[in-house]
Motif scaffolding. Structure first.
Motif, mmCIF file in Angstrom:
data_model
loop_
_atom_site.group_PDB
_atom_site.id
_atom_site.type_symbol
_atom_site.label_atom_id
_atom_site.label_comp_id
_atom_site.label_asym_id
_atom_site.label_seq_id
_atom_site.Cartn_x
_atom_site.Cartn_y
_atom_site.Cartn_z
ATOM 1 N N UNK A 114 0.820 -1.216 0.000
ATOM 2 C CA UNK A 114 0.000 0.000 0.000
ATOM 3 C C UNK A 114 0.853 1.266 0.000
ATOM 4 N N UNK A 115 1.893 1.340 0.865
ATOM 5 C CA UNK A 115 2.724 2.556 0.839
ATOM 6 C C UNK A 115 3.359 2.784 -0.532
ATOM 7 N N UNK A 116 3.813 1.708 -1.159
ATOM 8 C CA UNK A 116 4.414 1.854 -2.489
ATOM 9 C C UNK A 116 3.403 2.408 -3.484
ATOM 10 N N UNK A 117 2.182 1.855 -3.413
ATOM 11 C CA UNK A 117 1.148 2.286 -4.355
ATOM 12 C C UNK A 117 0.819 3.756 -4.164
ATOM 13 N N UNK A 118 0.620 4.142 -2.904
ATOM 14 C CA UNK A 118 0.292 5.553 -2.671
ATOM 15 C C UNK A 118 1.459 6.446 -3.076
ATOM 16 N N UNK A 119 2.685 5.955 -2.815
ATOM 17 C CA UNK A 119 3.858 6.736 -3.212
ATOM 18 C C UNK A 119 3.887 6.985 -4.700
ATOM 19 N N UNK A 120 3.645 5.927 -5.464
ATOM 20 C CA UNK A 120 3.655 6.067 -6.919
ATOM 21 C C UNK A 120 2.556 7.033 -7.383
ATOM 22 N N UNK A 121 1.358 6.833 -6.818
ATOM 23 C CA UNK A 121 0.239 7.689 -7.211
ATOM 24 C C UNK A 121 0.545 9.144 -6.858
ATOM 25 N N UNK A 122 1.171 9.333 -5.672
ATOM 26 C CA UNK A 122 1.485 10.704 -5.261
ATOM 27 C C UNK A 122 2.496 11.334 -6.197
ATOM 28 N N UNK A 123 3.529 10.550 -6.572
ATOM 29 C CA UNK A 123 4.536 11.075 -7.489
ATOM 30 C C UNK A 123 3.886 11.495 -8.803
ATOM 31 N N UNK A 124 2.956 10.641 -9.259
ATOM 32 C CA UNK A 124 2.249 10.934 -10.497
ATOM 33 C C UNK A 124 1.482 12.249 -10.383
ATOM 34 N N UNK A 125 0.751 12.372 -9.275
ATOM 35 C CA UNK A 125 -0.072 13.567 -9.084
ATOM 36 C C UNK A 125 0.787 14.816 -8.937
ATOM 37 N N UNK A 126 1.908 14.665 -8.229
ATOM 38 C CA UNK A 126 2.762 15.838 -8.022
ATOM 39 C C UNK A 126 3.290 16.345 -9.355
ATOM 40 N N UNK A 127 3.748 15.401 -10.194
ATOM 41 C CA UNK A 127 4.239 15.795 -11.517
ATOM 42 C C UNK A 127 3.147 16.538 -12.276
ATOM 43 N N UNK A 128 1.955 15.977 -12.249
ATOM 44 C CA UNK A 128 0.869 16.596 -12.996
ATOM 45 C C UNK A 128 0.544 17.971 -12.425
#
Lengths: 347, 317
Positions: A318-332
């Motif tokens: 779960x932490x990995x998934x949220x991390x990836x999603x967060x990175x994606x959102x931050x870039x956007x």
């Protein structure tokens, strides 16, 4: 004022009221941009070429996986329980390889980012360089429509490509191996495909971000690829170098020290999106992997040996998934804000 | 029908320390063709972008068709067609497809859009190239397609940024004719920016000269000449001999004459009105032989040129 003038005026007025009703949201314009971008993508050479490469490598990797698995089944053919004990056989389709060709997940982990970058790196600056940006933005659409629509179109293409690939692999597996996936296996593959899309969306957004920041397409393409290569190749090397000093024997006095340094190294590794992705795929597709960090013997005492259920696997990453999603959102988000504040003029 | 379609009120735009536009106030009424003149970097494009709400002014208010461009840019963009200076089209789409895409963004129903696109392509003489890829269009064709593109949404105001840039003279003539016709026929308000004076002079009702972010003068060409040059604008050159001093004095006393200068072969008379007939009469009456008489009026070009000759002077403050 003549009669025709009056009539024209009235016609104008009715037109205006019509447009007033649709003034705040303009979904059809949004859909038009998405449609146009999507058409552009599937007609462009680079996406076609990349798509074909991805398709071919996947076929290759499935082929090796299938031969490996059928060999294993043949060898174990005599002992029925040998097959039975090997739960989640179907998932091996994605992870197993005989060494000649990398496995499906390795390919996806490698080509996926490239695909995302190829979709995103010229999103905004190509419009700017072609001189279509100012023309487009002088139409009655909010400025963020352009970027959202581009992202949506690229994401749609991703979803289509990777879901069709995943489903194709499953279909081949069923046809050739003759074993249907269990429902849990299906769910795991579904989660894996979603994970792939989030991961590729990260690289897509990085590409879009560079396309907003850099005016030249070549610069943005090269910088995105540089970031990708850095995380793919050099990051782990750097961490290895760092970990050498962290793991120096004179600092290791007891177990907790070792564990602590191991944790530090892991945390450093996890700053890389590639590492997060590979950890998550490992957990999702190999239920026998029970942990991501080191475990002491005391911790494993009393643990029931056996694969984890999906919910536990998900909990683990779960932490990995949220991390990836967060990175994606931050870039956007950065790309979005930069674009909204940017000057429109071409020169 | 003299309501203001475009209204700029004390508008300023500041980039870092530099003012791109400073305290600009301008009113353009409905149906007018207005030419915004100025050298490169004068702030013309910035002004246009502010009109469209694509760039936010540092201070001041912008109203187009009575709508605030800063607060409701989309409403403004619905009514205003904009032809950017460096127009581009999607190269892998045909001219017609490009127009239809614009129509989609404006929520024009498909059938109507097609009819309108075909009508406009015909109007800008691109019917033959309608199904050609826009990437293969020449510069002039692109500009004409741009005009059609601007008109797709049936705007009340069209803003053209350097529409004649990089087109051959024949193409310019054609394009300007189209703009003029369209402006007058459809009763559209046209704002045209350019640094090419002859062209602007041909079709504009009114021009504004824009330098260093400031509108230094506006009006029609004649009134502009008066405003910029409080001194006389007409120079009459006379070749005659002999030229006695009485003749110079006599000419000096004539009405409308501002200044008389003696040159090698005759006189150079600067005056407010065309009085060449009177001058020639005076010369003949004084008993001199008149061999040549010519007059030179300051056109827009001259005005512009004379203004910019002194540009360094203006830049220093």
């Amino acid at each position: 004022m003549s009669l025709t003038n009056v009539r024209n005026k009235l016609k104008f007025l009715s037109l205006r009221t019509e447009s007033f009703q649709t003034r705040n949201s303009n979904p059809s314009a949004f859909m038009s941009i998405v449609r146009k971008e999507f058409t552009d993508y599937i007609r462009s050479w680079r996406i076609m070429i990349l798509g074909i490469i991805i398709l071919l490598t996947c076929i290759g990797s499935i082929y090796t996986a299938i031969t490996t698995i059928s060999d294993a089944i043949d060898q174990a053919g005599n002992q029925a329980e040998g097959i039975g004990s090997d739960l989640y056989l179907f998932l091996h389709l994605f992870t197993v390889s005989d060494g000649t060709l990398p496995s499906f997940i390795t390919f996806v982990g490698f080509l996926g980012p490239l695909f995302g970058i190829a979709l995103g790196f010229d999103a905004i600056n190509s419009e700017r360089n072609r001189g279509t940006l100012s023309r487009l933005l002088s139409q009655p659409i909010p400025r963020d429509y352009l970027m959202n629509a581009k992202f949506a179109a690229a994401l749609l293409l991703n979803v289509l490509l990777f879901f069709s690939l995943g489903l194709l692999v499953m279909a081949f597996g069923i046809l050739i191996l003759g074993i249907p996936p269990t429902f849990e296996e299906f769910l795991r593959i579904f989660c894996f495909l979603c994970l792939c899309i989030v991961y590729i969306a990260f690289w897509l957004n990085l590409g879009i971000l560079f396309s907003v920041v850099f005016k030249s397409q070549a610069t943005s393409a090269l910088s995105s690829i540089a970031v990708w290569i850095f995380f793919n190749v050099f990051y782990s090397m750097i961490i290895n170098l760092v970990s050498k000093s962290i793991f120096s024997p004179d600092r290791m006095t007891n177990v907790s020290d070792v564990l602590e340094s191991q944790d530090t190294v892991l945390t450093l590794m996890r700053l890389s999106p590639n590492y997060l992705f590979s950890e998550s795929t490992t957990i999702l597709l190999s239920p026998n992997v029970r942990t991501l960090g080191p475990l002491t013997v005391e911790q494993t005492v009393g643990a029931v040996a056996g694969p984890l259920p999906l919910s536990q696997s998900l909990l683990l990453i779960w932490p990995q998934l949220t991390g990836l999603a967060a990175a994606t959102l931050i870039c956007f988000a950065i790309a979005y804000l930069t674009f909204m504040r940017q000057e429109i003029r071409t020169n | 029908m003299n309501q203001a379609t475009i209204q700029l009120d004390e508008v300023s735009k500041q980039y870092d320390d530099v003012f791109a536009v400073r305290n600009l106030s301008l009113t353009i009424s409905k149906g007018e063709i207005f030419g915004l003149l100025g050298p490169n970097g004068a702030g013309k494009t910035t002004t246009i972008l502010m009109l469209l709400g694509l760039s936010e002014p540092t201070s001041g208010s912008v109203r187009v068709c009575g709508i605030d461009s800063i607060k409701k840019p989309i409403e403004v963009k619905r009514r205003v067609g904009y032809l950017p200076d460096n127009i581009g089209f999607y190269q892998n789409m045909t001219g017609l497809e490009n127009l239809l895409y614009t129509a989609q963004l404006n929520n024009i129903p498909r059938d109507e859009a097609r009819k309108r696109a075909e009508y406009l392509l015909d109007k800008v003489n691109l019917s033959d190239a309608a199904n050609k890829k826009a990437g293969k269009y020449s510069r002039g064709m692109k500009q004409r397609l741009g005009l059609a593109d601007v008109l797709m949404k049936n705007p009340e105001v069209i803003i053209l940024d350097e529409p004649t840039l990089g087109i051959d003279p024949e193409g310019v003539r054609e394009l300007l004719k189209m703009i003029r016709e369209l402006g007058k026929e459809e009763g559209m308000t046209v704002l045209l920016s350019s640094h090419h004076l002859h062209q602007v002079q041909q079709i504009c009702d009114r021009v504004g000269i824009f330098v260093k972010g400031q509108l230094i003068a506006e009006g029609n060409v004649q009134s502009l000449a008066k405003k910029l040059f409080p001194e006389a604008t007409l120079v009459i050159t006379v070749h005659a001999s002999p030229i006695p001093n009485e003749l110079v004095k006599e000419v000096q006393l004539l009405e409308h004459v501002q200044r008389v200068q003696k040159i090698e072969e005759g006189l150079e008379i600067t005056c407010y009105e065309d009085i060449s007939a009177v001058i020639s009469k005076v010369i003949v009456e004084m008993g001199s032989d008149l061999t040549h008489i010519s007059k030179k009026n300051f056109g827009l070009d001259e005005i512009y040129h004379r203004y910019f000759e002194g540009r360094e002077l203006h830049e220093s403050y």
